[in-house]
Design an enzyme around this catalytic site. Structure first.
Site, PDB file in Angstrom:
ATOM      1  N   ALA A  31      13.137  21.498  12.283  1.00 25.84           N
ATOM      2  CA  ALA A  31      12.025  21.245  13.214  1.00 25.84           C
ATOM      3  C   ALA A  31      10.892  20.574  12.454  1.00 25.84           C
ATOM      4  O   ALA A  31      10.513  21.018  11.365  1.00 25.84           O
ATOM      5  CB  ALA A  31      11.546  22.557  13.819  1.00 25.84           C
ATOM      6  N   GLY A  32      10.374  19.491  12.994  1.00 19.98           N
ATOM      7  CA  GLY A  32       9.256  18.783  12.355  1.00 19.98           C
ATOM      8  C   GLY A  32       9.689  17.522  11.621  1.00 19.98           C
ATOM      9  O   GLY A  32       8.854  16.698  11.248  1.00 19.98           O
ATOM     10  N   LYS A  33      10.992  17.339  11.435  1.00 23.79           N
ATOM     11  CA  LYS A  33      11.435  16.180  10.648  1.00 23.79           C
ATOM     12  C   LYS A  33      11.027  14.846  11.291  1.00 23.79           C
ATOM     13  O   LYS A  33      10.517  13.947  10.612  1.00 23.79           O
ATOM     14  CB  LYS A  33      12.947  16.215  10.427  1.00 23.79           C
ATOM     15  CG  LYS A  33      13.400  15.033   9.573  1.00 23.79           C
ATOM     16  CD  LYS A  33      14.799  15.127   9.040  1.00 23.79           C
ATOM     17  CE  LYS A  33      15.056  13.901   8.165  1.00 23.79           C
ATOM     18  NZ  LYS A  33      16.407  13.786   7.690  1.00 23.79           N
ATOM     19  N   GLU A  82      14.689 -10.377  17.065  1.00 26.65           N
ATOM     20  CA  GLU A  82      15.877 -10.255  16.223  1.00 26.65           C
ATOM     21  C   GLU A  82      17.016  -9.650  17.035  1.00 26.65           C
ATOM     22  O   GLU A  82      18.024  -9.225  16.481  1.00 26.65           O
ATOM     23  CB  GLU A  82      15.579  -9.415  14.977  1.00 26.65           C
ATOM     24  CG  GLU A  82      15.067  -8.016  15.262  1.00 26.65           C
ATOM     25  CD  GLU A  82      15.051  -7.140  14.025  1.00 26.65           C
ATOM     26  OE1 GLU A  82      16.142  -6.898  13.483  1.00 26.65           O
ATOM     27  OE2 GLU A  82      13.970  -6.694  13.624  1.00 26.65           O
ATOM     28  N   CYS A 116      11.659  -7.989  11.814  1.00 29.12           N
ATOM     29  CA  CYS A 116      10.458  -7.698  12.610  1.00 29.12           C
ATOM     30  C   CYS A 116       9.363  -8.742  12.430  1.00 29.12           C
ATOM     31  O   CYS A 116       8.284  -8.628  12.995  1.00 29.12           O
ATOM     32  CB  CYS A 116       9.924  -6.319  12.243  1.00 29.12           C
ATOM     33  SG  CYS A 116      11.196  -5.063  12.261  1.00 29.12           S
ATOM     34  N   THR A 158      14.369   6.424  14.663  1.00 31.58           N
ATOM     35  CA  THR A 158      13.376   5.348  14.604  1.00 31.58           C
ATOM     36  C   THR A 158      13.761   4.189  15.531  1.00 31.58           C
ATOM     37  O   THR A 158      13.314   3.063  15.354  1.00 31.58           O
ATOM     38  CB  THR A 158      13.151   4.838  13.151  1.00 31.58           C
ATOM     39  OG1 THR A 158      14.375   4.248  12.663  1.00 31.58           O
ATOM     40  CG2 THR A 158      12.753   5.965  12.204  1.00 31.58           C
ATOM     41  N   HIS A 247       2.744  -3.147  11.119  1.00 29.79           N
ATOM     42  CA  HIS A 247       4.071  -3.029  11.725  1.00 29.79           C
ATOM     43  C   HIS A 247       4.482  -1.562  11.632  1.00 29.79           C
ATOM     44  O   HIS A 247       4.414  -0.959  10.563  1.00 29.79           O
ATOM     45  CB  HIS A 247       5.074  -3.913  10.985  1.00 29.79           C
ATOM     46  CG  HIS A 247       6.495  -3.565  11.304  1.00 29.79           C
ATOM     47  ND1 HIS A 247       6.967  -3.581  12.589  1.00 29.79           N
ATOM     48  CD2 HIS A 247       7.524  -3.146  10.537  1.00 29.79           C
ATOM     49  CE1 HIS A 247       8.237  -3.201  12.592  1.00 29.79           C
ATOM     50  NE2 HIS A 247       8.601  -2.930  11.350  1.00 29.79           N
ATOM     51  N   LYS A 252       4.548   7.447  10.104  1.00 34.51           N
ATOM     52  CA  LYS A 252       4.286   7.949   8.753  1.00 34.51           C
ATOM     53  C   LYS A 252       4.219   6.812   7.729  1.00 34.51           C
ATOM     54  O   LYS A 252       3.397   6.841   6.801  1.00 34.51           O
ATOM     55  CB  LYS A 252       5.389   8.936   8.380  1.00 34.51           C
ATOM     56  CG  LYS A 252       5.170   9.726   7.113  1.00 34.51           C
ATOM     57  CD  LYS A 252       4.043  10.738   7.234  1.00 34.51           C
ATOM     58  CE  LYS A 252       4.018  11.704   6.070  1.00 34.51           C
ATOM     59  NZ  LYS A 252       5.157  12.652   6.092  1.00 34.51           N
ATOM     60  N   LYS A 256       1.162   5.835   5.213  1.00 37.07           N
ATOM     61  CA  LYS A 256       1.316   5.662   3.764  1.00 37.07           C
ATOM     62  C   LYS A 256       0.804   4.296   3.302  1.00 37.07           C
ATOM     63  O   LYS A 256       0.261   4.177   2.208  1.00 37.07           O
ATOM     64  CB  LYS A 256       2.780   5.816   3.361  1.00 37.07           C
ATOM     65  CG  LYS A 256       3.252   7.258   3.419  1.00 37.07           C
ATOM     66  CD  LYS A 256       4.683   7.371   2.921  1.00 37.07           C
ATOM     67  CE  LYS A 256       5.174   8.809   3.077  1.00 37.07           C
ATOM     68  NZ  LYS A 256       6.536   8.982   2.600  1.00 37.07           N
ATOM     69  N   ASN A 323      10.133   2.290  17.308  1.00 39.27           N
ATOM     70  CA  ASN A 323      10.112   0.947  16.742  1.00 39.27           C
ATOM     71  C   ASN A 323      10.410  -0.070  17.837  1.00 39.27           C
ATOM     72  O   ASN A 323      11.190   0.193  18.761  1.00 39.27           O
ATOM     73  CB  ASN A 323      11.141   0.823  15.610  1.00 39.27           C
ATOM     74  CG  ASN A 323      10.844  -0.339  14.671  1.00 39.27           C
ATOM     75  OD1 ASN A 323       9.999  -1.189  14.974  1.00 39.27           O
ATOM     76  ND2 ASN A 323      11.522  -0.390  13.540  1.00 39.27           N
TER      77      ASN A 323
HETATM   78  N1  ACO Z   1       8.946  18.921   8.606  1.00 40.43           N
HETATM   79  C1  ACO Z   1       8.097  17.989   8.120  1.00 40.43           C
HETATM   80  N2  ACO Z   1       8.513  16.914   7.396  1.00 40.43           N
HETATM   81  C2  ACO Z   1       9.828  16.804   7.146  1.00 40.43           C
HETATM   82  C3  ACO Z   1      10.763  17.757   7.610  1.00 40.43           C
HETATM   83  C4  ACO Z   1      10.276  18.858   8.371  1.00 40.43           C
HETATM   84  N3  ACO Z   1      11.086  19.793   8.865  1.00 40.43           N
HETATM   85  N4  ACO Z   1      11.995  17.374   7.203  1.00 40.43           N
HETATM   86  C5  ACO Z   1      11.842  16.225   6.516  1.00 40.43           C
HETATM   87  N5  ACO Z   1      10.533  15.881   6.472  1.00 40.43           N
HETATM   88  C6  ACO Z   1       9.938  14.685   5.860  1.00 40.43           C
HETATM   89  C7  ACO Z   1      10.497  14.368   4.509  1.00 40.43           C
HETATM   90  O1  ACO Z   1       9.851  15.102   3.488  1.00 40.43           O
HETATM   91  C8  ACO Z   1      10.198  12.883   4.426  1.00 40.43           C
HETATM   92  O2  ACO Z   1       8.835  12.711   4.109  1.00 40.43           O
HETATM   93  P1  ACO Z   1       8.375  11.640   3.014  1.00 40.43           P
HETATM   94  O3  ACO Z   1       8.880  10.307   3.517  1.00 40.43           O
HETATM   95  O4  ACO Z   1       6.898  11.708   3.015  1.00 40.43           O
HETATM   96  O5  ACO Z   1       9.004  12.023   1.723  1.00 40.43           O
HETATM   97  C9  ACO Z   1      10.374  12.400   5.877  1.00 40.43           C
HETATM   98  O6  ACO Z   1      10.296  13.575   6.680  1.00 40.43           O
HETATM   99  C10 ACO Z   1      11.701  11.705   6.143  1.00 40.43           C
HETATM  100  O7  ACO Z   1      12.745  12.538   5.757  1.00 40.43           O
HETATM  101  P2  ACO Z   1      13.884  12.050   4.724  1.00 40.43           P
HETATM  102  O8  ACO Z   1      14.900  13.132   4.613  1.00 40.43           O
HETATM  103  O9  ACO Z   1      13.260  11.552   3.475  1.00 40.43           O
HETATM  104  O10 ACO Z   1      14.423  10.742   5.393  1.00 40.43           O
HETATM  105  P3  ACO Z   1      15.785  10.385   6.100  1.00 40.43           P
HETATM  106  O11 ACO Z   1      16.837  10.241   5.091  1.00 40.43           O
HETATM  107  O12 ACO Z   1      16.076  11.251   7.240  1.00 40.43           O
HETATM  108  O13 ACO Z   1      15.434   8.913   6.657  1.00 40.43           O
HETATM  109  C11 ACO Z   1      14.229   6.931   7.068  1.00 40.43           C
HETATM  110  C12 ACO Z   1      14.152   8.441   6.966  1.00 40.43           C
HETATM  111  C13 ACO Z   1      14.671   6.338   5.723  1.00 40.43           C
HETATM  112  C14 ACO Z   1      12.870   6.373   7.421  1.00 40.43           C
HETATM  113  C15 ACO Z   1      15.256   6.574   8.174  1.00 40.43           C
HETATM  114  O14 ACO Z   1      14.777   7.041   9.389  1.00 40.43           O
HETATM  115  C16 ACO Z   1      15.541   5.105   8.285  1.00 40.43           C
HETATM  116  O15 ACO Z   1      16.394   4.577   7.587  1.00 40.43           O
HETATM  117  N6  ACO Z   1      14.871   4.363   9.247  1.00 40.43           N
HETATM  118  C17 ACO Z   1      15.100   2.963   9.478  1.00 40.43           C
HETATM  119  C18 ACO Z   1      14.547   2.069   8.413  1.00 40.43           C
HETATM  120  C19 ACO Z   1      13.067   1.837   8.529  1.00 40.43           C
HETATM  121  O16 ACO Z   1      12.462   2.096   9.534  1.00 40.43           O
HETATM  122  N7  ACO Z   1      12.447   1.262   7.463  1.00 40.43           N
HETATM  123  C20 ACO Z   1      11.045   0.923   7.467  1.00 40.43           C
HETATM  124  C21 ACO Z   1      10.724  -0.489   7.090  1.00 40.43           C
HETATM  125  S1  ACO Z   1      11.892  -1.671   7.639  1.00 40.43           S
HETATM  126  C22 ACO Z   1      11.896  -1.739   9.393  1.00 40.43           C
HETATM  127  O17 ACO Z   1      10.903  -1.936   9.978  1.00 40.43           O
HETATM  128  C23 ACO Z   1      13.140  -1.556  10.082  1.00 40.43           C
END
Ligand code: ACO
Length: 442
Positions: A31-33, A82, A116, A158, A247, A252, A256, A323
């Site tokens: 929960a919260g991810k 795209e 994008c 996303t 973008h 999150k 950042k 997105n």
């Molecule tokens: N409560 C609060 N936070 C949590 C929880 C929880 N229960 N569980 C995980 N989190 C946090 C993690 O700590 C992490 O935070 P951080 O990024 O500050 O370290 C965040 O949630 C994401 O969790 P992860 O396990 O690190 O990530 P995951 O492997 O699930 O994938 C990602 C996240 C990479 C963003 C994925 O969704 C993805 O590939 N998205 C598509 C690519 C993308 O959007 N890229 C951005 C630029 S390119 C574009 O625009 C397409």
């Protein structure tokens, strides 16, 4: 022509969405991810009743109707997307049906693609046209739109879908500032779509985040160097910017990036008292700075209040939709105009950062020259977002399945229910045996 920029904006997003809290349960993640970790609240989606052409038709017609624009007053129409349904024929040519009906076939511009970034490139083309010797005195329209879809897995939360259509011209309320833009481009396999049999990208999520931040740093520093020169400032910084639109693949990452701006400001002005909390990181290598969680935490803490004030309003709509690839950054601008009252926005500087994987990125700024009230009231974003149909993750997963099964199909009638299509929206009536698509407006 002076004061070239955005005169009007319209946004289309699907009627259906799911809650990210319910998606967390459905996907069996903690929960919260998605809600805290990614910062997202809702995710919009479509089934096989809509495609990139139908959603763009809806956005453009709605822009023309709401703002009472004459079809013959448009001299350029650019599409950034795209979402590819044809390797040759552009979405722009399909949008010509709206203009041909009104006797206007003299419209320059065509589709532009790089993840994008296509929406920014389209916008840039439109502004450049108006400022050039090719300009014929008419308005331009920029359409940025995508269906952002991911295979099931870490990237799926996303997803999203949306289109922004904008009227571009001179004497605009939201004016592009000249001489400040910064650009960064390079070759990277962070997110790409090499498989023509699938709508889904190949994505290295973590790498794409790093690419996004690196390109942000580069564009931000180039922008600030130009600002310093233009305004005779020794140490330009985020203090010179009132609002920031980035973008938004998910909120999150935008948070950042905004925090990261202060790291760049600190490196330019490291003895400044306001950066005392960062002093310990002064000697860190650039590569380490991209990975170091202590630095990230310090930056997020330092910029918390600034984020709420300068970025929060632009983050609102993307958090509710997900997105939108090329449209995401423009949806951020639409969100900002909707969330901040027009008097407060007056004379303010808005920074805009566009990132497209692969990779291409640019940063520009706008100055708000006159009231944005009409844009805001016609967008009516909050109310429209609240009036959507909130469905279950099972329905979202089923819609993705339908799309997978019908991708690239011909001689077909979509099975998606018309109940999921809002009034005034274009939808696919059928695709014939020669892959020709036929649309209707509900
Ligand atoms: N409560 C609060 N936070 C949590 C929880 C929880 N229960 N569980 C995980 N989190 C946090 C993690 O700590 C992490 O935070 P951080 O990024 O500050 O370290 C965040 O949630 C994401 O969790 P992860 O396990 O690190 O990530 P995951 O492997 O699930 O994938 C990602 C996240 C990479 C963003 C994925 O969704 C993805 O590939 N998205 C598509 C690519 C993308 O959007 N890229 C951005 C630029 S390119 C574009 O625009 C397409």
């Amino acid at each position: 022509p002076e004061n070239v920029g955005v005169l009007a904006m319209e946004m289309y997003f699907p009627k259906r969405c799911v809650s990210q809290t319910e998606m967390e349960t459905f996907d069996g993640v903690s929960a919260g991810k998605y809600t805290i970790g990614l910062g997202q609240e809702k995710m919009a989606f479509i089934d096989d009743r809509e495609d990139i052409q139908s959603v763009c038709l809806t956005a453009v017609q709605s822009l023309m109707e709401k703002h009472n624009i004459a079809y013959t007053d448009i001299g350029r129409l650019e599409v950034g997307t795209e979402t590819i349904i044809d390797k040759s024929k552009s979405v722009k040519t399909c949008l010509m049906t709206l203009f041909t009906e009104h006797g206007n076939t003299e419209i320059e511009g065509i589709d532009t693609t790089n993840a994008c970034y296509g929406g920014f490139a389209a916008f840039s083309n439109a502004v450049n046209w108006i400022e050039s010797s090719s300009w014929d005195g008419r308005f331009a329209i920029v359409v940025a739109g995508d269906l952002a879809l991911y295979a099931s897995g870490a990237a799926r939360p996303t997803s999203g879908a949306g289109v922004v259509a904008m009227l571009i011209g001179k004497d605009a309320p939201i004016v592009v500032e000249r001489g400040l833009r910064g650009t960064h481009m390079e070759h990277a396999y962070d997110f790409y779509k090499p498989d023509m049999h699938s709508e889904y990208p190949v994505v290295d999520g973590k790498f794409s985040n790093t690419c996004y931040i690196r390109a942000f740093d580069s564009c931000y520093n180039r922008y600030m160097t130009r600002l310093a020169k233009q305004e005779n400032k020794e140490k330009p910084s985020m203090d010179d910017i009132d609002y920031v639109v980035c973008h938004s693949p998910y909120a999150k990452l935008v948070n950042k990036s905004f925090a990261r701006a202060s790291y760049n400001d600190f490196l330019r002005d490291s003895d400044n008292e306001k950066f005392a909390a960062l002093k310990a990181f002064e000697e860190m290598s650039y590569a380490d700075s991209l990975e170091n969680k202590d630095l990230e935490r310090a930056l997020m803490g330092l910029t918390k209040a600034g984020y709420a004030q300068k970025v929060g309003p632009a983050a609102y709509a993307p958090k509710q939709i997900g997105n939108m690839y090329t449209a995401a950054v423009w949806a951020g601008l639409a969100s900002l105009v909707s969330e901040v009252d027009s008097e407060t926005l007056l004379n303010k500087r808005i920074m805009l950062y566009s990132y497209g994987s692969g990779l291409a990125a640019s940063m520009i700024s706008f100055r708000v020259r006159s009231s944005t009230e009409e844009i805001k009231s016609k967008l009516n974003l909050r109310q429209r977002l609240d009036e959507r149909t909130f469905t279950k993750p099972e329905e979202f997963a089923a819609a993705m399945k339908i799309r997978e099964n019908t991708h690239n199909a011909c001689d077909m009638v979509p099975t998606g229910s018309l109940d999921s299509i809002a009034t005034g929206t274009y939808y696919i009536e059928k695709i014939d045996d020669k892959w020709r698509r036929f649309y209707k407006r509900k």
